[in-house]
Design an enzyme around this catalytic site. Structure first.
Site, PDB file in Angstrom:
ATOM      1  N   GLY A 162     -13.397   2.722  -1.811  1.00 41.37           N
ATOM      2  CA  GLY A 162     -11.490   2.326  -1.874  1.00 41.37           C
ATOM      3  C   GLY A 162     -11.223   0.749  -2.599  1.00 41.37           C
ATOM      4  N   GLU A 200       0.615  -1.677   0.096  1.00 39.18           N
ATOM      5  CA  GLU A 200      -0.324   0.208   0.281  1.00 39.18           C
ATOM      6  C   GLU A 200       1.201   1.119   0.219  1.00 39.18           C
ATOM      7  OE1 GLU A 200      -2.903   0.273  -1.160  1.00 39.18           O
ATOM      8  OE2 GLU A 200      -3.373  -1.520   0.412  1.00 39.18           O
ATOM      9  N   HIS A 201       0.646   2.148  -1.035  1.00 39.57           N
ATOM     10  CA  HIS A 201       0.881   3.332  -0.608  1.00 39.57           C
ATOM     11  C   HIS A 201       2.832   2.953  -1.452  1.00 39.57           C
ATOM     12  CE1 HIS A 201      -1.987   6.500   0.141  1.00 39.57           C
ATOM     13  NE2 HIS A 201      -2.100   5.153   0.957  1.00 39.57           N
ATOM     14  N   SER A 229     -11.663   0.926  -5.447  1.00 40.26           N
ATOM     15  CA  SER A 229     -11.656   1.347  -6.853  1.00 40.26           C
ATOM     16  C   SER A 229     -13.025   1.461  -7.592  1.00 40.26           C
ATOM     17  CB  SER A 229     -10.185   1.095  -7.618  1.00 40.26           C
ATOM     18  OG  SER A 229      -9.304   1.080  -7.287  1.00 40.26           O
ATOM     19  N   SER A 230     -14.137   1.844  -7.605  1.00 38.19           N
ATOM     20  CA  SER A 230     -15.227   1.990  -8.820  1.00 38.19           C
ATOM     21  C   SER A 230     -14.466   3.078  -9.640  1.00 38.19           C
ATOM     22  CB  SER A 230     -16.331   2.287  -7.713  1.00 38.19           C
ATOM     23  OG  SER A 230     -16.078   3.699  -7.007  1.00 38.19           O
ATOM     24  N   ASP A 240       3.095   2.048  -5.352  1.00 37.74           N
ATOM     25  CA  ASP A 240       2.593   2.462  -6.692  1.00 37.74           C
ATOM     26  C   ASP A 240       3.684   3.144  -6.808  1.00 37.74           C
ATOM     27  OD1 ASP A 240       0.845   3.729  -5.496  1.00 37.74           O
ATOM     28  OD2 ASP A 240      -0.820   2.830  -6.893  1.00 37.74           O
ATOM     29  N   ASP A 270      -4.559   0.812  -9.577  1.00 38.76           N
ATOM     30  CA  ASP A 270      -6.300   0.898  -9.577  1.00 38.76           C
ATOM     31  C   ASP A 270      -6.498   0.360 -11.287  1.00 38.76           C
ATOM     32  OD1 ASP A 270      -5.958   1.059  -6.790  1.00 38.76           O
ATOM     33  OD2 ASP A 270      -6.943   3.463  -7.103  1.00 38.76           O
ATOM     34  N   GLY A 302     -17.172   5.055  -3.962  1.00 33.72           N
ATOM     35  CA  GLY A 302     -16.594   5.308  -2.666  1.00 33.72           C
ATOM     36  C   GLY A 302     -15.358   4.803  -1.469  1.00 33.72           C
ATOM     37  N   TYR A 307      -4.058  12.265   0.204  1.00 37.52           N
ATOM     38  CA  TYR A 307      -2.604  11.666  -0.976  1.00 37.52           C
ATOM     39  C   TYR A 307      -1.202  11.667  -1.776  1.00 37.52           C
ATOM     40  CZ  TYR A 307      -1.834   8.281  -4.238  1.00 37.52           C
ATOM     41  OH  TYR A 307      -2.355   7.030  -5.002  1.00 37.52           O
TER      42      TYR A 307
HETATM   43  C1  GLA Z   1      -5.106   4.505  -4.394  1.00 36.74           C
HETATM   44  C2  GLA Z   1      -4.777   5.232  -5.515  1.00 36.74           C
HETATM   45  C3  GLA Z   1      -3.785   4.299  -5.889  1.00 36.74           C
HETATM   46  C4  GLA Z   1      -2.972   3.526  -4.605  1.00 36.74           C
HETATM   47  C5  GLA Z   1      -3.342   2.988  -3.097  1.00 36.74           C
HETATM   48  C6  GLA Z   1      -2.062   3.046  -2.641  1.00 36.74           C
HETATM   49  O1  GLA Z   1      -5.772   3.200  -4.433  1.00 36.74           O
HETATM   50  O2  GLA Z   1      -5.687   5.324  -6.769  1.00 36.74           O
HETATM   51  O3  GLA Z   1      -2.457   4.486  -6.706  1.00 36.74           O
HETATM   52  O4  GLA Z   1      -1.678   4.772  -4.339  1.00 36.74           O
HETATM   53  O5  GLA Z   1      -4.740   4.012  -3.083  1.00 36.74           O
HETATM   54  O6  GLA Z   1      -1.743   2.143  -1.948  1.00 36.74           O
END
Ligand code: GLA
Length: 394
Positions: free
Chosen positions: A132, A41-42, A134-135, A44, A180, A130, A230
């Site tokens: 998390g 996570e975080h 990735s809709s 990419d 995503d 909404g 973010y």
């Molecule tokens: C969101 C962003 C992704 C990624 C995640 C955290 O989903 O769209 O690119 O950075 O947060 O891992």
């Protein structure tokens, strides 16, 4: 547990809605899934590794070419129809959901010279909005799949993911990484996708042990905060990399970080420590899954959560309650590991659990959550699903 219509049912519903709305059958139906990230996570946007899979929740578009000036889009979710211009120009007047669609038209036209023709479409989705999962990526990738089907022109899957990422940057103004959109395009059924965000290469990791399930639990909260967290985290990582003298935190190591500790303030040190540790954990988790070393996978998931909570500071009390409730049930009762997933500040946790206990685990965690927060959580299990697809094209 929360049930959603199957892709086949959703497809039929969307086709029927198209025919009712536009008075003729849809000639094209496409679908693209949401995703859940198991670990990484975080990382990419730091050129690191991620390990997501597509979920069995899809955005479906039923469409047909038409005459006129603009695309006509009806959303079964918000129950509204919008005219979306296909040529360049101001989009600020468009409602938020259509900007993702429009962002894809713009990216294909400006970057690839692919002009989307006029069409009518109905949008429908089983991806929770909404949360998390990735809709928005699912909507972008479904749109890209439609644009390619309408025009008969396609780009490589990696390029498609990048164009959809660009649409997200433009449509939502969030400087997201590639995870995503790449997940929604490239994931395959029965697999996790180990994605190297630097080389953009993927390795599919089989995840089809019938005794293990992926359980997603939604906190049903979204903390808006000031909205810029973010971008702020991303900026802090870039500054930390600069201070460490590396192009990105992917090139840093724990020993380099320790060596240069005095040149970083506490916040930058902790942000970098999360990213460097999380990249290592992601690679380790992919190999532990390959050898079915579930204890190790669980340990890495909890470590990821703690690091996101304490060093990266993107968790929230509700996510922590869910992870804590899962940890209290522990391996004896069938929980392998649990952590927050996605950007954070609300949204969902992802847990790996034993199949025979999935229902009782979900119930126990949701009960505990309600008791501690007064909020109803929603849970569902999902197999690793198939990425974007054309369902009908004639
Ligand atoms: C969101 C962003 C992704 C990624 C995640 C955290 O989903 O769209 O690119 O950075 O947060 O891992």
């Amino acid at each position: 547990m929360d049930r959603a219509p199957s892709l086949a049912t959703l497809t039929e519903q969307t086709k029927a809605a198209f025919e009712k709305r536009f008075g003729r059958p849809a000639s094209i139906v496409v679908a693209a899934p949401g995703r859940v990230n198991l670990i990484g996570e975080h990382t990419d946007y730091n050129d690191g590794f991620v390990l997501p899979m597509a979920i069995d929740r899809y955005t479906v578009l039923a469409a047909d070419e038409s005459r006129g000036e603009t695309a006509r889009l009806y959303s079964s979710l918000v129950e509204e129809q919008q005219d979306v211009p296909l040529s360049a120009g101001d989009v600020s007047f468009l409602p938020a959901w259509t900007r993702y669609v429009r962002g894809v038209f713009d990216a294909y036209r400006d970057e690839e010279g692919i002009q989307t023709p006029v069409f009518d479409a109905v949008v429908n989705s089983s991806v929770p909005l909404g949360s998390g999962l990735s809709s928005s990526a699912a909507l972008e990738v479904a749109t890209a799949t439609l644009v390619e089907t309408l025009t008969g022109k396609s780009v490589s899957p990696v390029r498609k993911g990048l164009l959809c990422q660009l649409a997200e940057h433009r449509g939502a103004g969030v400087p997201c990484g590639i995870m995503d959109q790449f997940s929604s395009v490239l994931c395959t059924a029965g697999h996790l996708m180990l994605l190297d965000c630097r080389s953009q290469e993927t390795k599919m990791v089989p995840m089809n042990d019938p005794g293990i399930q992926v359980l997603i639990i939604n906190t049903n909260v979204k903390h808006e905060l000031t909205g810029g967290e973010y971008a702020e985290r991303r900026g802090q990582c870039e500054s930390a990399a600069k201070i460490l003298g590396v192009p990105s935190l992917r090139e840093a190591s724990t020993s380099l970080l320790e060596e240069r500790k005095s040149s970083l303030d506490d916040v930058h040190f902790r942000r970098a420590r999360h990213v460097i540790g999380e990249i290592e954990r992601t690679i380790a988790a992919a190999s532990a899954i390959e050898t079915s070393n579930w204890d190790e996978v669980g340990r890495l998931m909890y470590a990821s959560h703690e690091s996101l909570r304490d060093d990266y500071e993107v968790s929230c009390p509700e996510l922590d309650v869910l992870v804590q409730a899962a940890a209290e049930l522990d391996t004896e009762q069938g929980v392998i590991g649990s952590r927050m997933t996605g950007g954070g500040f609300g949204g969902c946790t992802v847990s790996l659990v034993r199949t025979d206990a999935v229902e009782s685990i979900a119930q126990a965690i949701c009960d505990r959550y309600l008791e501690q927060t007064g909020i109803e959580a929603t849970a569902f299990a999902t197999p690793p699903a198939q990425g974007a697809m054309v369902i009908t094209s004639n």
